[in-house]
Design an enzyme around this catalytic site. Structure first.
Site, PDB file in Angstrom:
ATOM      1  N   GLY A  71       0.821  -1.209   0.000  1.00  0.00           N
ATOM      2  CA  GLY A  71       0.000   0.000   0.000  1.00  0.00           C
ATOM      3  C   GLY A  71       0.853   1.256   0.000  1.00  0.00           C
ATOM      4  N   THR A  72       1.966   1.221   0.715  1.00  0.00           N
ATOM      5  CA  THR A  72       2.842   2.397   0.804  1.00  0.00           C
ATOM      6  C   THR A  72       3.357   2.789  -0.574  1.00  0.00           C
ATOM      7  OG1 THR A  72       3.477   1.797   3.044  1.00  0.00           O
ATOM      8  CG2 THR A  72       4.988   3.244   1.861  1.00  0.00           C
ATOM      9  N   ASN A 141      -7.648   3.902   9.090  1.00  0.00           N
ATOM     10  CA  ASN A 141      -7.061   2.712   9.709  1.00  0.00           C
ATOM     11  C   ASN A 141      -7.148   2.709  11.232  1.00  0.00           C
ATOM     12  OD1 ASN A 141      -5.202   4.861   8.769  1.00  0.00           O
ATOM     13  ND2 ASN A 141      -3.716   3.844  10.085  1.00  0.00           N
ATOM     14  N   SER A 189      -3.688  -3.106  -0.531  1.00  0.00           N
ATOM     15  CA  SER A 189      -2.570  -3.825   0.077  1.00  0.00           C
ATOM     16  C   SER A 189      -3.010  -5.250   0.380  1.00  0.00           C
ATOM     17  CB  SER A 189      -2.161  -3.119   1.374  1.00  0.00           C
ATOM     18  OG  SER A 189      -1.215  -3.894   2.061  1.00  0.00           O
ATOM     19  N   THR A 230      11.529  -7.157 -11.422  1.00  0.00           N
ATOM     20  CA  THR A 230      10.893  -8.475 -11.555  1.00  0.00           C
ATOM     21  C   THR A 230       9.760  -8.581 -10.549  1.00  0.00           C
ATOM     22  OG1 THR A 230      12.981  -9.405 -12.251  1.00  0.00           O
ATOM     23  CG2 THR A 230      11.318 -10.976 -11.478  1.00  0.00           C
ATOM     24  N   CYS A 317       2.677   1.513  14.918  1.00  0.00           N
ATOM     25  CA  CYS A 317       3.754   2.162  14.169  1.00  0.00           C
ATOM     26  C   CYS A 317       4.791   1.156  13.753  1.00  0.00           C
ATOM     27  CB  CYS A 317       4.382   3.244  15.015  1.00  0.00           C
ATOM     28  SG  CYS A 317       3.171   4.482  15.378  1.00  0.00           S
TER      29      CYS A 317
HETATM   30  N1  PLP Z   1      -2.765   2.916   3.948  1.00  0.00           N
HETATM   31  C1  PLP Z   1      -3.430   2.553   5.036  1.00  0.00           C
HETATM   32  C2  PLP Z   1      -4.758   3.198   5.331  1.00  0.00           C
HETATM   33  C3  PLP Z   1      -2.918   1.597   5.918  1.00  0.00           C
HETATM   34  O1  PLP Z   1      -3.592   1.256   7.005  1.00  0.00           O
HETATM   35  C4  PLP Z   1      -1.658   1.029   5.610  1.00  0.00           C
HETATM   36  C5  PLP Z   1      -1.044   0.047   6.533  1.00  0.00           C
HETATM   37  O2  PLP Z   1      -1.291   0.030   7.709  1.00  0.00           O
HETATM   38  C6  PLP Z   1      -0.998   1.428   4.439  1.00  0.00           C
HETATM   39  C7  PLP Z   1      -1.583   2.376   3.644  1.00  0.00           C
HETATM   40  C8  PLP Z   1       0.332   0.857   4.064  1.00  0.00           C
HETATM   41  O3  PLP Z   1       0.203  -0.409   3.476  1.00  0.00           O
HETATM   42  P1  PLP Z   1       1.446  -1.413   3.426  1.00  0.00           P
HETATM   43  O4  PLP Z   1       1.668  -1.906   4.809  1.00  0.00           O
HETATM   44  O5  PLP Z   1       1.016  -2.482   2.484  1.00  0.00           O
HETATM   45  O6  PLP Z   1       2.598  -0.642   2.885  1.00  0.00           O
END
Ligand code: PLP
Length: 378
Positions: A71-72, A141, A189, A230, A317
């Site tokens: 997700g990041t 979250n 994610s 890859t 965190c």
């Molecule tokens: N966005 C939200 C709302 C999240 O809760 C999180 C992870 O806690 C992320 C993005 C980041 O995702 P990832 O852990 O796959 O990088």
């Protein structure tokens, strides 16, 4: 050994057995998906099957899916790849959005944990003439509040802005499609839906034909040139399996929601001084953010952990260090109360026993705090 009670789905959901199977098969098969020989082609097929499944979860087309490392990275690709002159993000976004563009304008939230649409409209008016990207999450979250993404997207599009939505926490927990949200870019994610950590996707409306997106990682033509390197074939295969199961499992979240409501009822009855945040807003079916006044979140997490119950302190965190929650701060929660907030997040393995397992040590801690306070006052 005592079984552990896992109430931290928003941090990472348990990996589904079908995911382990899909990943094991992919790892055993090997092969680089860019190779033209048989092993390479089989590996490519696994990726494309998973692409269909991930697309299907959010009503997208397969060629709109760009696999990332999570997700990041999906958020970073959306925010940095758009070449926007002005970025606007909500004040309660995940740090991966907030820190991708540190000088982004912040859309405020109301005390109920939902973005202030009037403020957003005024900000969009002010940025008229600029290439604007607006980024708002579908579900928060920490507190689980669901944001009016479609309304905001309509407003932003009327003013010529692009819209990104971080749907990492909402995906698999509530049903929605890209079209319903009316967004241009959407982050997902795998590990929040029972897939592996380290795998995610950015959904790009219309693929590269509609949105002008620049890659962050260059040096290979993978993912239609939007993400070099890859592919994580096993991770992607696991993500696909998780997406397939998540799509079939929406019904189960009604049971989880009932369980969540039961737990909130018991908290209110046993510990009237506890404060649940965002409770009056539309929320994810599984999330409770609750403060036990006077007891630091870390203490609560440790006491619960000793009783084999796993929850997060407000905002979980990456470093294990707990920073004050920017979400609660944005909602106007006083810092001393925010420091006492924990997050309980349920999921498909949760049951009534888990609620009992949580309530017993937590109510004990609340009673102990009350008694100590009374003794100190006497
Ligand atoms: N966005 C939200 C709302 C999240 O809760 C999180 C992870 O806690 C992320 C993005 C980041 O995702 P990832 O852990 O796959 O990088």
């Amino acid at each position: 050994m005592a079984t552990s009670i896992y109430l931290d789905y928003n941090a990472s959901a348990p990996v589904r057995p079908a995911v382990i199977e899909a990943m094991t098969q992919a790892l055993a098969a090997g092969g680089n998906p860019s190779s033209v020989h048989g092993a390479g082609r089989a590996s490519r097929r696994r990726i494309e099957e998973a692409r269909d499944d991930v697309a299907n979860l959010v009503g997208a087309a397969a060629d709109e899916v760009v696999f990332t490392s999570g997700g990041t990275e999906a958020n970073a690709l959306a925010l940095l790849g758009c070449d926007a002159e002005q970025v606007m993000v909500s004040a309660i976004e995940h740090l991966s959005v907030r820190q991708a563009v540190p000088d982004a304008l912040q859309i405020p939230v109301l005390p109920d944990g939902v973005i202030d649409l009037d403020a957003a409209a005024a900000m969009l008016d002010k940025a008229k003439g600029k290439r604007v990207l607006v980024s708002v999450m579908l579900a928060n979250n920490e507190i689980g509040t669901i944001q009016p993404v479609a309304e905001l997207a309509r407003m932003a599009h009327d003013k010529g802005a692009l819209v990104h939505c971080d749907a990492v926490q909402a995906a698999g927990k509530i049903a929605f499609t890209m079209a319903q949200l009316e967004v241009d870019l959407l982050s997902l994610s795998a590990h929040k839906i029972g897939g592996p950590q380290g795998c995610g996707a950015l959904i790009v409306r219309g693929g590269t034909a509609e949105i002008d997106l620049n890659p962050i990682l260059r040096g290979g033509g993978q993912e239609r040139g939007l993400r070099a390197g890859t592919e994580n074939v096993a991770g992607i295969a696991g993500f696909g399996a998780a997406a397939r199961e998540a799509k079939q499992g929406f019904g189960d979240w009604r049971r989880v929601e009932e369980l969540r409501d039961q737990l909130e009822g018991r908290i209110a009855q046993a510990i009237p001084q506890a404060r649940i945040f965002g409770a009056k807003s539309r929320r994810l079916p599984n999330t409770i953010c609750v403060a036990l006044p006077g007891v630091p979140a870390q203490t609560q997490v440790m006491v619960l952990d000793l009783a084999n119950v796993q929850v997060s302190a407000g905002s979980a965190c990456s470093s294990g260090k707990v920073a004050p929650s920017h979400v609660l701060k944005a909602m106007g929660v006083p810092p001393d109360l925010a420091a006492c907030a924990i997050r309980i997040s349920l999921g498909w393995t949760s049951g009534a026993d888990d609620i009992d397992a949580f309530m017993s040590p937590w109510a004990g801690l609340a009673a102990q705090t009350r008694n100590t306070k009374a003794a100190n006052a006497a």
